[in-house]
Design an enzyme around this catalytic site. Structure first.
Site, PDB file in Angstrom:
ATOM      1  N   CYS A  44     -28.720  -3.635 -14.177  1.00 52.45           N
ATOM      2  CA  CYS A  44     -29.912  -4.309 -13.642  1.00 52.45           C
ATOM      3  C   CYS A  44     -31.125  -4.125 -14.550  1.00 52.45           C
ATOM      4  CB  CYS A  44     -30.218  -3.792 -12.246  1.00 52.45           C
ATOM      5  SG  CYS A  44     -30.620  -2.034 -12.217  1.00 52.45           S
ATOM      6  N   HIS A  58       0.830  -1.213   0.000  1.00 51.46           N
ATOM      7  CA  HIS A  58       0.000   0.000   0.000  1.00 51.46           C
ATOM      8  C   HIS A  58       0.861   1.258   0.000  1.00 51.46           C
ATOM      9  CE1 HIS A  58       0.880  -0.881   4.145  1.00 51.46           C
ATOM     10  NE2 HIS A  58       0.337   0.244   4.557  1.00 51.46           N
TER      11      HIS A  58
END
Length: 180
Positions: free
Chosen positions: A156, A73
């Site tokens: 969707c 990170h």
């Protein structure tokens, strides 16, 4: 890191719009921008990391543990001047707004000191939720750049705000921000 004029981190989260990020990588590479991709586990279910490795010419960062970097990170956060999260799900927007860092993506966002750019993508109901709107406003107040979402047909089958901006538009915004 390489001989590219600019370096970008691209965070790909687990929204169906993750496929659009492959086009963004291709456009950036054609413009001689170095791209390192960070993927969430959910993103890896939608688009294979090998796709991004082939397009970027670099390994995809996926985990805090057991990969080639000791402090992934931190090392990832230091190698670029812009971190574009596309698609930015409601989850990563919320985690980023609150400073949570429980995976490689969110920890890298928290460690990143350059320009943060989020391209939201989610169902309209999720986008319009007051909690999501508060989180987006917190990110803006912290200096993050929010690009989109657009209105249109969603995965969707519904229509409304929540579509990730098209890769070509996002590419133009990324280039503009890199040059400033």
């Amino acid at each position: 890191m390489n001989d590219n004029k600019y370096e970008v981190l691209l965070g790909v989260c687990g929204g169906i719009a993750a496929y659009k990020s492959a086009t963004l990588v291709s456009l950036l590479r054609k413009a001689d921008v170095g791209v390192t991709v960070v993927m969430t586990d959910a993103a890896c279910e939608l688009v294979a990391p090998k796709t991004f490795e082939a397009l970027s010419g670099r390994p995809v960062a996926r985990s805090m543990w057991g990969e080639r970097l000791v402090h992934p990170h931190i090392e990832l956060a230091r190698q670029a001047s812009l971190f574009c999260i596309a698609p930015a799900t409601a989850n990563i927007i919320a985690k980023s707004a609150q400073g949570l860092a429980d995976d490689l993506m969110s920890a890298t966002i928290l460690a990143f000191q350059g320009k943060l750019l989020f391209a939201p993508a989610m169902n309209s109901v999720m986008w319009q939720k007051p909690a999501t709107q508060r989180n987006v406003e917190l990110l803006r107040c912290d200096g993050a750049i929010i690009v989109g979402p657009q209105s249109g047909r969603l995965s969707c089958g519904e229509s409304g705000p929540g579509r990730m901006v098209e890769p070509e538009e996002l590419f133009q915004v990324v280039l503009k921000e890199l040059k400033e």
